[in-house]
Design an enzyme around this catalytic site. Structure first.
Site, mmCIF file in Angstrom:
data_model
loop_
_atom_site.group_PDB
_atom_site.id
_atom_site.type_symbol
_atom_site.label_atom_id
_atom_site.label_comp_id
_atom_site.label_asym_id
_atom_site.label_seq_id
_atom_site.Cartn_x
_atom_site.Cartn_y
_atom_site.Cartn_z
ATOM 1 N N CYS A 6 11.428 26.550 -6.851
ATOM 2 C CA CYS A 6 11.453 25.093 -6.739
ATOM 3 C C CYS A 6 10.061 24.480 -6.906
ATOM 4 O O CYS A 6 9.048 25.130 -6.660
ATOM 5 C CB CYS A 6 12.033 24.698 -5.379
ATOM 6 S SG CYS A 6 12.590 22.979 -5.319
ATOM 7 N N ASP A 124 17.331 25.240 5.266
ATOM 8 C CA ASP A 124 15.891 25.071 5.057
ATOM 9 C C ASP A 124 15.221 24.756 6.389
ATOM 10 O O ASP A 124 15.881 24.466 7.389
ATOM 11 C CB ASP A 124 15.704 23.895 4.073
ATOM 12 C CG ASP A 124 14.355 23.881 3.379
ATOM 13 O OD1 ASP A 124 13.505 24.735 3.684
ATOM 14 O OD2 ASP A 124 14.167 22.993 2.530
HETATM 15 O O1 LIG Z 1 9.053 20.669 -2.198
HETATM 16 C C1 LIG Z 1 8.955 19.498 -1.825
HETATM 17 O O2 LIG Z 1 7.865 18.933 -1.733
HETATM 18 C C2 LIG Z 1 10.187 18.723 -1.467
HETATM 19 C C3 LIG Z 1 10.064 17.371 -1.199
HETATM 20 C C4 LIG Z 1 11.188 16.625 -0.875
HETATM 21 C C5 LIG Z 1 12.411 17.234 -0.801
HETATM 22 C C6 LIG Z 1 12.529 18.591 -1.058
HETATM 23 C C7 LIG Z 1 11.435 19.346 -1.385
HETATM 24 N N1 LIG Z 1 11.541 20.717 -1.615
HETATM 25 C C8 LIG Z 1 12.796 21.362 -1.542
HETATM 26 C C9 LIG Z 1 12.956 22.785 -1.841
HETATM 27 O O3 LIG Z 1 13.971 23.174 -2.394
HETATM 28 C C10 LIG Z 1 11.991 23.821 -1.350
HETATM 29 O O4 LIG Z 1 12.004 24.875 -2.242
HETATM 30 C C11 LIG Z 1 12.462 24.348 -0.009
HETATM 31 O O5 LIG Z 1 12.376 23.286 0.886
HETATM 32 C C12 LIG Z 1 11.579 25.504 0.464
HETATM 33 O O6 LIG Z 1 10.246 25.103 0.550
HETATM 34 P P1 LIG Z 1 9.105 26.113 1.054
HETATM 35 O O7 LIG Z 1 9.255 26.280 2.517
HETATM 36 O O8 LIG Z 1 7.851 25.412 0.665
HETATM 37 O O9 LIG Z 1 9.293 27.397 0.302
#
Ligand SMILES: O=C(O)c1ccccc1NCC(=O)[C@H](O)[C@H](O)COP(=O)(O)O
Length: 199
Positions: A6, A124
């Site tokens: 992502c 999440d």
């Molecule tokens: O990534 C962002 O900044 C974000 C902002 C607003 C809504 C969703 C967002 N990310 C969503 C995702 O799918 C991420 O991959 C997921 O939350 C996991 O994140 P991480 O803990 O950083 O791997």
């Protein structure tokens, strides 16, 4: 193991994700260090081959606007984060696009995949994209069945252990494959896909 990478922002990010064997890639349309403007998202989506799902990621954007942006950019699916009611899912689904419901697992969270008409459920951390882990023991007695993805603070070093513990259908990552916030590390992207699948 289904793997979604992502927060991609560049052509090189997309090419690396595809070459690494990702099943899905996410483009963030909401305010974030990873946000891509609609025109850039549309261009990147056209670089994604048909066998990889391109997912538009939204938080706090009204449903009608989500629907418009998703259709115009050509994404293959829409991921809605947070407090979107079922009616918002219904409205976005009139686009014909499959939906991903992304939520934190708190008491009372409906963990049935499809409860809001979604194809996939994503569990999440409370702040999406923060890179923060959450307590997987919360899954005890509340583990979804079917097409659900684990996310939140995953990375090359912990994904195998998290998969063994939570037994998800797939995983999703953003921070754990970055060299700095919003900047993907192509080596980590490849390592993550391998670690998620092979331990
Ligand atoms: O990534 C962002 O900044 C974000 C902002 C607003 C809504 C969703 C967002 N990310 C969503 C995702 O799918 C991420 O991959 C997921 O939350 C996991 O994140 P991480 O803990 O950083 O791997």
């Amino acid at each position: 193991m289904y793997v979604k990478l992502c927060g991609l922002r560049t052509t090189a990010d997309v090419a690396t994700a595809v070459d690494a064997g990702a099943d899905a890639v996410g483009f963030v349309f909401s305010p974030s260090a990873r946000q891509v403007d609609p025109a850039t998202a549309g261009r990147l989506v056209r670089e994604v081959p048909p066998h990889v799902l391109s997912i538009g990621v939204f938080s706090g954007v009204p449903a009608a606007e989500v629907r418009r942006l998703a259709v115009e950019s050509g994404v293959g699916a829409v991921q809605l984060h947070g407090a979107y009611p079922k009616a918002a899912f219904d409205e976005v689904s009139t686009s014909g696009l499959p939906l991903v419901r992304a939520v934190a697992l708190t008491p009372g969270t409906d963990v049935r995949v499809g409860a809001h008409g979604e194809e996939m459920l994503l569990l999440d951390s409370p702040v999406p994209g923060s890179g923060e882990r959450w307590d997987l023991t919360a899954l005890d007695g509340a583990r979804p069945e079917g097409r659900w993805l684990l996310a939140g603070g995953l990375g090359v070093r912990n994904v195998a252990e998290a998969v063994a513990r939570a037994r998800p259908w797939g995983v999703d990552v953003s921070s754990g494959i970055e060299s700095s916030r919003g900047v993907k590390d192509h080596g980590l992207m490849r390592e993550f896909v391998a670690a998620a699948r092979n331990g």
